[in-house]
Design a protein around this motif. Structure first.
Motif, PDB file in Angstrom:
ATOM      1  N   THR A 191       0.838  -1.197   0.000  1.00  0.00           N
ATOM      2  CA  THR A 191       0.000   0.000   0.000  1.00  0.00           C
ATOM      3  C   THR A 191       0.871   1.244   0.000  1.00  0.00           C
ATOM      4  OG1 THR A 191      -0.113   0.023   2.417  1.00  0.00           O
ATOM      5  CG2 THR A 191      -1.822  -1.196   1.256  1.00  0.00           C
ATOM      6  N   PRO A 192       0.354   2.389  -0.437  1.00  0.00           N
ATOM      7  CA  PRO A 192       1.148   3.615  -0.478  1.00  0.00           C
ATOM      8  C   PRO A 192       1.699   3.970   0.900  1.00  0.00           C
ATOM      9  CG  PRO A 192      -0.888   3.897  -1.714  1.00  0.00           C
ATOM     10  CD  PRO A 192      -1.005   2.593  -0.999  1.00  0.00           C
ATOM     11  N   PRO A 193       2.976   4.355   0.993  1.00  0.00           N
ATOM     12  CA  PRO A 193       3.585   4.688   2.291  1.00  0.00           C
ATOM     13  C   PRO A 193       2.809   5.772   3.036  1.00  0.00           C
ATOM     14  CG  PRO A 193       5.257   4.551   0.582  1.00  0.00           C
ATOM     15  CD  PRO A 193       3.935   4.465  -0.118  1.00  0.00           C
ATOM     16  N   MET A 194       2.621   5.561   4.331  1.00  0.00           N
ATOM     17  CA  MET A 194       1.947   6.479   5.230  1.00  0.00           C
ATOM     18  C   MET A 194       0.468   6.652   4.919  1.00  0.00           C
ATOM     19  SD  MET A 194       4.841   9.401   6.041  1.00  0.00           S
ATOM     20  CE  MET A 194       3.907  10.100   7.398  1.00  0.00           C
ATOM     21  N   SER A 195      -0.103   5.731   4.151  1.00  0.00           N
ATOM     22  CA  SER A 195      -1.527   5.812   3.848  1.00  0.00           C
ATOM     23  C   SER A 195      -2.347   5.595   5.119  1.00  0.00           C
ATOM     24  CB  SER A 195      -1.910   4.762   2.801  1.00  0.00           C
ATOM     25  OG  SER A 195      -3.308   4.719   2.626  1.00  0.00           O
ATOM     26  N   THR A 196      -3.371   6.410   5.305  1.00  0.00           N
ATOM     27  CA  THR A 196      -4.274   6.250   6.452  1.00  0.00           C
ATOM     28  C   THR A 196      -5.618   5.649   6.040  1.00  0.00           C
ATOM     29  OG1 THR A 196      -5.070   8.523   6.174  1.00  0.00           O
ATOM     30  CG2 THR A 196      -3.232   8.175   7.707  1.00  0.00           C
ATOM     31  N   THR A 197      -5.783   5.425   4.726  1.00  0.00           N
ATOM     32  CA  THR A 197      -7.057   4.874   4.237  1.00  0.00           C
ATOM     33  C   THR A 197      -6.900   3.463   3.694  1.00  0.00           C
ATOM     34  OG1 THR A 197      -6.678   5.911   2.082  1.00  0.00           O
ATOM     35  CG2 THR A 197      -7.970   7.145   3.696  1.00  0.00           C
ATOM     36  N   GLN A 198      -5.714   3.127   3.173  1.00  0.00           N
ATOM     37  CA  GLN A 198      -5.462   1.775   2.664  1.00  0.00           C
ATOM     38  C   GLN A 198      -4.622   1.026   3.689  1.00  0.00           C
ATOM     39  OE1 GLN A 198      -4.383   1.459  -1.556  1.00  0.00           O
ATOM     40  NE2 GLN A 198      -4.710   3.661  -1.740  1.00  0.00           N
ATOM     41  N   ASN A 199      -4.927  -0.252   3.866  1.00  0.00           N
ATOM     42  CA  ASN A 199      -4.302  -0.977   4.962  1.00  0.00           C
ATOM     43  C   ASN A 199      -4.147  -2.447   4.607  1.00  0.00           C
ATOM     44  OD1 ASN A 199      -3.201  -1.406   7.462  1.00  0.00           O
ATOM     45  ND2 ASN A 199      -5.165  -1.654   8.491  1.00  0.00           N
ATOM     46  N   SER A 200      -2.969  -2.985   4.873  1.00  0.00           N
ATOM     47  CA  SER A 200      -2.782  -4.430   4.775  1.00  0.00           C
ATOM     48  C   SER A 200      -2.864  -5.006   6.187  1.00  0.00           C
ATOM     49  CB  SER A 200      -1.426  -4.767   4.144  1.00  0.00           C
ATOM     50  OG  SER A 200      -0.379  -4.608   5.084  1.00  0.00           O
ATOM     51  N   PRO A 201      -3.264  -6.259   6.340  1.00  0.00           N
ATOM     52  CA  PRO A 201      -3.476  -6.791   7.692  1.00  0.00           C
ATOM     53  C   PRO A 201      -2.196  -7.131   8.441  1.00  0.00           C
ATOM     54  CG  PRO A 201      -3.881  -8.493   6.051  1.00  0.00           C
ATOM     55  CD  PRO A 201      -3.643  -7.221   5.288  1.00  0.00           C
ATOM     56  N   GLU A 202      -1.061  -7.174   7.752  1.00  0.00           N
ATOM     57  CA  GLU A 202       0.175  -7.606   8.412  1.00  0.00           C
ATOM     58  C   GLU A 202       0.674  -6.554   9.387  1.00  0.00           C
ATOM     59  OE1 GLU A 202       0.721 -10.520   8.057  1.00  0.00           O
ATOM     60  OE2 GLU A 202       0.155 -11.155   6.046  1.00  0.00           O
ATOM     61  N   ALA A 203       1.214  -7.030  10.512  1.00  0.00           N
ATOM     62  CA  ALA A 203       1.681  -6.116  11.554  1.00  0.00           C
ATOM     63  C   ALA A 203       2.974  -6.634  12.163  1.00  0.00           C
ATOM     64  CB  ALA A 203       0.628  -5.952  12.648  1.00  0.00           C
ATOM     65  N   ILE A 204       3.828  -5.706  12.572  1.00  0.00           N
ATOM     66  CA  ILE A 204       5.052  -6.027  13.303  1.00  0.00           C
ATOM     67  C   ILE A 204       4.699  -6.162  14.782  1.00  0.00           C
ATOM     68  CG2 ILE A 204       7.338  -5.202  13.973  1.00  0.00           C
ATOM     69  CD1 ILE A 204       7.131  -6.067  11.054  1.00  0.00           C
ATOM     70  N   LEU A 205       5.109  -7.275  15.394  1.00  0.00           N
ATOM     71  CA  LEU A 205       4.836  -7.517  16.810  1.00  0.00           C
ATOM     72  C   LEU A 205       6.098  -7.557  17.654  1.00  0.00           C
ATOM     73  CD1 LEU A 205       2.118 -10.330  16.558  1.00  0.00           C
ATOM     74  CD2 LEU A 205       1.797  -7.853  16.575  1.00  0.00           C
ATOM     75  N   ALA A 206       7.259  -7.647  17.021  1.00  0.00           N
ATOM     76  CA  ALA A 206       8.527  -7.735  17.759  1.00  0.00           C
ATOM     77  C   ALA A 206       9.554  -6.850  17.088  1.00  0.00           C
ATOM     78  CB  ALA A 206       9.017  -9.175  17.817  1.00  0.00           C
ATOM     79  N   VAL A 207      10.216  -6.014  17.890  1.00  0.00           N
ATOM     80  CA  VAL A 207      11.245  -5.101  17.382  1.00  0.00           C
ATOM     81  C   VAL A 207      12.479  -5.231  18.252  1.00  0.00           C
ATOM     82  CG1 VAL A 207      11.877  -2.705  16.917  1.00  0.00           C
ATOM     83  CG2 VAL A 207       9.521  -3.464  16.514  1.00  0.00           C
ATOM     84  N   TYR A 208      13.638  -5.396  17.613  1.00  0.00           N
ATOM     85  CA  TYR A 208      14.909  -5.380  18.336  1.00  0.00           C
ATOM     86  C   TYR A 208      15.779  -4.280  17.745  1.00  0.00           C
ATOM     87  CZ  TYR A 208      19.467  -6.590  20.192  1.00  0.00           C
ATOM     88  OH  TYR A 208      20.693  -6.523  20.823  1.00  0.00           O
ATOM     89  N   PRO A 209      15.938  -3.150  18.455  1.00  0.00           N
ATOM     90  CA  PRO A 209      16.824  -2.097  17.949  1.00  0.00           C
ATOM     91  C   PRO A 209      18.266  -2.434  18.272  1.00  0.00           C
ATOM     92  CG  PRO A 209      15.776  -1.389  19.978  1.00  0.00           C
ATOM     93  CD  PRO A 209      15.261  -2.774  19.692  1.00  0.00           C
ATOM     94  N   GLY A 210      19.156  -2.186  17.326  1.00  0.00           N
ATOM     95  CA  GLY A 210      20.563  -2.464  17.546  1.00  0.00           C
ATOM     96  C   GLY A 210      21.153  -1.572  18.618  1.00  0.00           C
TER      97      GLY A 210
END
Length: 323
Positions: A191-210
């Protein structure tokens, strides 16, 4: 804890104790005694039903930090109750804060590495930051689309930044608590970056910052892919491990950055290769086993020893260690 489900665990006091929160409102601390194979329950806290259930635990020993010397086991509940217990004195509450329920149910929680502030994310996309020295809310940042916050973590390089993963588009945003501005964004969606109207269902649930002296970030989530993001040299980003059902022989991944409304956005673009109509050469031996996860990845970390190891955990209970 028989008959209940553990929601969160946290090691305390240099890993000599373990805190466990369950879905029936119990918080227990057990100590591993030297020379004994049986752990001892050292503290039990029963939450009021009005507080909701614990969604996350954090332990920190502040030493001689700006908030004074404290060894605190803290937690946040779904109904916005944020508590800190002095782990050296059972049943002694160090502090108690209350998030406004108008911001939605609490869904994520993190504490600044210097223990100066904490942040709570909500189901309505609100990020509420609290000053731990004065125990007052200092900033509220709302996601433009109101997407639920799935994961929060501090940014090791920028003390005033929080890293927030929200529902949809595999989006991870880095917000400046002091100004409320969104500084950087990771976007792995068609979907277009930063879109607030179009949405894919995939989500990030885990983040490890270096670490602070590095420039990478690892992410994983519902699409079961583990990604390495180079936050400075964008083209060096890549998919570390695909899901158990991915076939990367037919896909190419490219990474580029764009400045959108003052935010530096790193975008993943996946393209499918043209199928080769020629018959494949016969494969010798059995098919290689799938190495990726079959279920949603909800935990991700890096363990440093003689060599760096990446550890990922999925909802089906499978834990994988990557060299």
């Amino acid at each position: 804890m028989e008959g209940s489900r553990i929601n969160s665990v946290e090691f305390c006091q240099q890993s000599s104790s373990l805190a466990c929160a369950t879905d029936n409102g119990m918080l227990r601390t057990v100590r591993f005694g030297q020379g004994s194979s049986q752990p001892t329950v050292t503290n039990t806290i029963t939450l009021d039903s009005k507080e909701g259930s614990i969604i996350d635990l954090k332990y920190f020993d502040s030493g001689n930090s700006e908030i004074g010397s404290q060894a605190v086991l803290s937690y946040v509940t779904t109904h916005g109750c944020i508590c800190g217990w002095d782990s050296r004195m059972p049943h002694r509450m160090a502090w108690k804060l209350q998030n406004d329920l108008k911001n939605g149910l609490s869904t994520a929680y993190t504490i600044d590495r210097l223990q100066c502030w904490l942040a709570v994310g909500s189901s309505s996309g609100a990020h509420v930051c609290w000053d731990l020295r004065f125990q007052i809310p200092i900033a509220t940042i709302k996601h433009p689309s109101g997407a639920a916050v799935k994961c929060l973590t501090p940014n090791p390089k920028e003390q005033s930044w929080i890293v927030s993963a929200v529902q949809g588009n595999n989006e991870v945003s880095m917000w400046d608590v002091e100004t409320g501005a969104r500084r950087k964004m990771l976007w792995a969606s068609a979907t277009p970056p930063m879109s607030t109207t179009q949405n894919s269902p995939e989500a990030i649930l885990a983040v490890y910052p270096g670490p602070p002296d590095d420039r990478f970030m690892l992410t994983a989530g519902t699409d079961r892919r583990i990604r390495y993001w180079d936050t400075e040299s964008y083209g060096s980003s890549y998919v570390v491990v695909g899901s158990a059902t991915d076939n990367f022989e037919s896909s190419d991944f490219q990474y580029r950055n764009r400045a959108i409304d003052g935010t530096d956005v790193i975008i993943e673009h996946e393209t499918k290769r043209k199928e080769n109509n020629q018959e494949d050469a016969p494969r010798r031996g059995p098919e290689p086993p799938f190495i990726g996860h079959h279920d949603t990845i909800n935990q991700l970390t890096v363990v440093k020893g003689s060599q760096g190891l990446m550890v990922s955990g999925a909802q089906d209970g499978v834990i994988k260690v990557w060299v």
